[in-house]
Design an enzyme around this catalytic site. Structure first.
Site, PDB file in Angstrom:
ATOM      1  NE  ARG A  19      -2.251   1.222   3.562  1.00 35.68           N
ATOM      2  CZ  ARG A  19      -2.383   0.559   4.711  1.00 35.68           C
ATOM      3  NH1 ARG A  19      -3.222  -0.443   4.817  1.00 35.68           N
ATOM      4  NH2 ARG A  19      -1.672   0.894   5.769  1.00 35.68           N
ATOM      5  CE1 TYR A  35     -14.932  16.451 -12.776  1.00 34.97           C
ATOM      6  CE2 TYR A  35     -14.305  15.905 -10.526  1.00 34.97           C
ATOM      7  CZ  TYR A  35     -14.765  15.522 -11.776  1.00 34.97           C
ATOM      8  OH  TYR A  35     -15.030  14.198 -12.007  1.00 34.97           O
ATOM      9  CG  ASP A  79      -8.393  20.049 -10.785  1.00 38.88           C
ATOM     10  OD1 ASP A  79      -7.596  19.725 -11.689  1.00 38.88           O
ATOM     11  OD2 ASP A  79      -9.434  19.407 -10.528  1.00 38.88           O
TER      12      ASP A  79
HETATM   13  C1  LIG Z   1     -12.028  14.490 -14.452  1.00 38.48           C
HETATM   14  C2  LIG Z   1     -11.616  15.553 -13.537  1.00 38.48           C
HETATM   15  C3  LIG Z   1     -11.390  15.292 -12.186  1.00 38.48           C
HETATM   16  C4  LIG Z   1     -11.679  13.946 -11.570  1.00 38.48           C
HETATM   17  O1  LIG Z   1     -10.846  12.948 -12.072  1.00 38.48           O
HETATM   18  P1  LIG Z   1     -11.293  11.423 -12.009  1.00 38.48           P
HETATM   19  O2  LIG Z   1     -10.042  10.676 -12.301  1.00 38.48           O
HETATM   20  O3  LIG Z   1     -12.360  11.254 -13.039  1.00 38.48           O
HETATM   21  O4  LIG Z   1     -11.801  11.174 -10.623  1.00 38.48           O
HETATM   22  C5  LIG Z   1     -10.927  16.318 -11.389  1.00 38.48           C
HETATM   23  N1  LIG Z   1     -10.718  17.545 -11.890  1.00 38.48           N
HETATM   24  C6  LIG Z   1     -10.928  17.845 -13.171  1.00 38.48           C
HETATM   25  C7  LIG Z   1     -10.672  19.218 -13.662  1.00 38.48           C
HETATM   26  C8  LIG Z   1     -11.392  16.863 -14.043  1.00 38.48           C
HETATM   27  O5  LIG Z   1     -11.635  17.166 -15.322  1.00 38.48           O
END
Ligand SMILES: *Cc1c(COP(=O)(O)O)cnc(C)c1O
Length: 393
Positions: A58, A111, A183
């Site tokens: 892990r 998001y 993000d």
């Molecule tokens: C798709 C996305 C996520 C989430 O990613 P997953 O791998 O689908 O959980 C987070 N932030 C942004 C900007 C995204 O486009």
């Protein structure tokens, strides 16, 4: 690689994290499948272990460490944790920097599931969240409370492509003693370094361009030195983990990230140009295009653009829109993006917003421009506009 500091990002993408001599000369770090990691003796078993010593599956294996290294090196972070999905990475980042009584500032364009995590999970543990206008810039100072510990951004937002002034907002956060995180899925580790712009933590849906082939889900949290301990400790406490096959695909995607992204960008710019000239289109949402409202910020802070963009139609009824989208040959309709193939989705960005309203005369269409030939992509979209016109008359 002996000296990382004098190398260009493309070179880091190619060489970081690899150590062929440790693995039979194989170019790529092999896929280690491991739960139990055997120790040589009782003394060895009892010895306190460093971050990357043999402990337990892990905690990761060389397969995981390879992807951590190449992401952190290219992005300019102190290190990285690999998570099972982008949303898992968002949850890890937020939980690592909050405790009961804290307050989070979050951009209104983030998001949706990030917003949901704050409203649903953080709230349950006594952390409140206030949403801010992504265009706020340094005026975010006025939104700080005594208990604000985190500022969360996404630039550009992955639905509306609004830019944040990341360095201005991050600078206020630092002055106020708060952690800033962004993000960075759209920017990727290659085209935007949150750390060079004053952020502490970068979050990726590695599912998108890092994997790059629509065949695995992964997340990543890259951190600076100040947040290293808190992020790694929370990852260990939560048991954040991704399986070795998917991690391997993430590393494989990183090796070709630069060439893929350059093609996505070239085609996306051509598509944006074409869309800007369509009479049916109110505006195109793609910061790398000079006509975009966020272009100046993008140009100042980013070194490239990916294939994800949007456009707003002047007006369209659902029947016309369905005729346009349903007949497309090359654009798949489905969530996610960042793979080699083109995608399209009708988006509803107004539904979640609380700090601002989304003003648009017609529906927003989000498209991912894949690696198909741009002429074919434009021809397919052109036929879609013809169907839209026919169905609307
Ligand atoms: C798709 C996305 C996520 C989430 O990613 P997953 O791998 O689908 O959980 C987070 N932030 C942004 C900007 C995204 O486009």
């Amino acid at each position: 690689m002996k000296n990382k500091s004098n190398k260009q990002p493309e070179t880091l993408l190619t060489h970081s994290g690899r150590d062929p001599q440790a693995h039979f000369g194989a170019v790529n770090t092999p896929i280690f499948r491991a739960s139990t990691i055997l120790q040589a003796s009782m003394a060895e078993y009892k010895r306190p272990k460093g971050q990357r010593e043999q402990r337990y599956g892990r905690r990761g294996t060389p397969t995981t460490f390879t992807l951590e290294d190449v992401i952190a090196d290219v992005e300019g972070g102190a290190g990285c944790v690999i998570a099972s999905s982008g949303l898992n990475a968002i949850a890890l980042a937020l939980l690592s920097q909050t405790k009961a009584g804290d307050h989070v500032l979050m951009a209104d364009c983030v998001y949706g599931p990030a917003r949901n995590f704050a409203n649903k999970i953080l709230a349950r543990f006594g952390v409140t969240t206030t949403f801010f206008d992504p265009a706020i810039g340094a005026d975010i100072d006025g939104m700080f409370q005594d208990n604000t510990t985190v500022v969360y951004m996404e630039a550009p937002g992955s639905q509306t492509f609004e830019m944040c002034d990341v360095p201005a907002i991050a600078a206020v956060a630092r002055k106020r003693g708060a952690i800033s995180m962004t993000d960075n899925t759209w920017g990727t580790p290659l085209f935007f370094s949150p750390f060079a712009h004053g952020c502490d933590i970068s979050i990726h849906a590695a599912t998108k361009y890092i994997v790059g082939h629509s065949d695995a889900m992964l997340g990543a949290v890259t951190y600076n030195e100040a947040t290293e301990e808190s992020v790694r400790d929370m990852a260990g406490t939560l048991g954040v983990f991704a399986g070795p096959d998917d991690v391997y695909l993430g590393t494989r995607g990183m090796r070709t990230l630069a060439v893929r992204l350059r093609q996505h960008e070239e085609s996306a710019l051509a598509m944006a140009d074409w869309l800007w000239n369509r009479p049916e289109v109110d505006r195109v949402l793609y910061p790398p295009h000079p006509k975009d409202a966020g272009h100046a910020l993008w140009k100042r802070d980013f070194t490239g653009g990916c294939g994800l963009m949007g456009f707003v139609l002047k007006e369209a009824a659902d029947t016309g829109l369905a005729a346009m989208l349903d007949g497309l040959e090359l654009y798949g309709m489905g969530a996610s993006w960042g793979g080699f193939e083109s995608l399209i989705l009708p988006a509803d960005p107004g539904a979640n917003r609380t700090a601002t309203t989304w003003n648009a005369p017609g529906p927003l269409i989000r498209i991912h421009i894949g690696l198909e030939h741009i002429d074919d992509l434009i021809a397919d979209m052109d036929a879609g506009f013809t169907r839209l016109a026919r169905a609307s008359n």
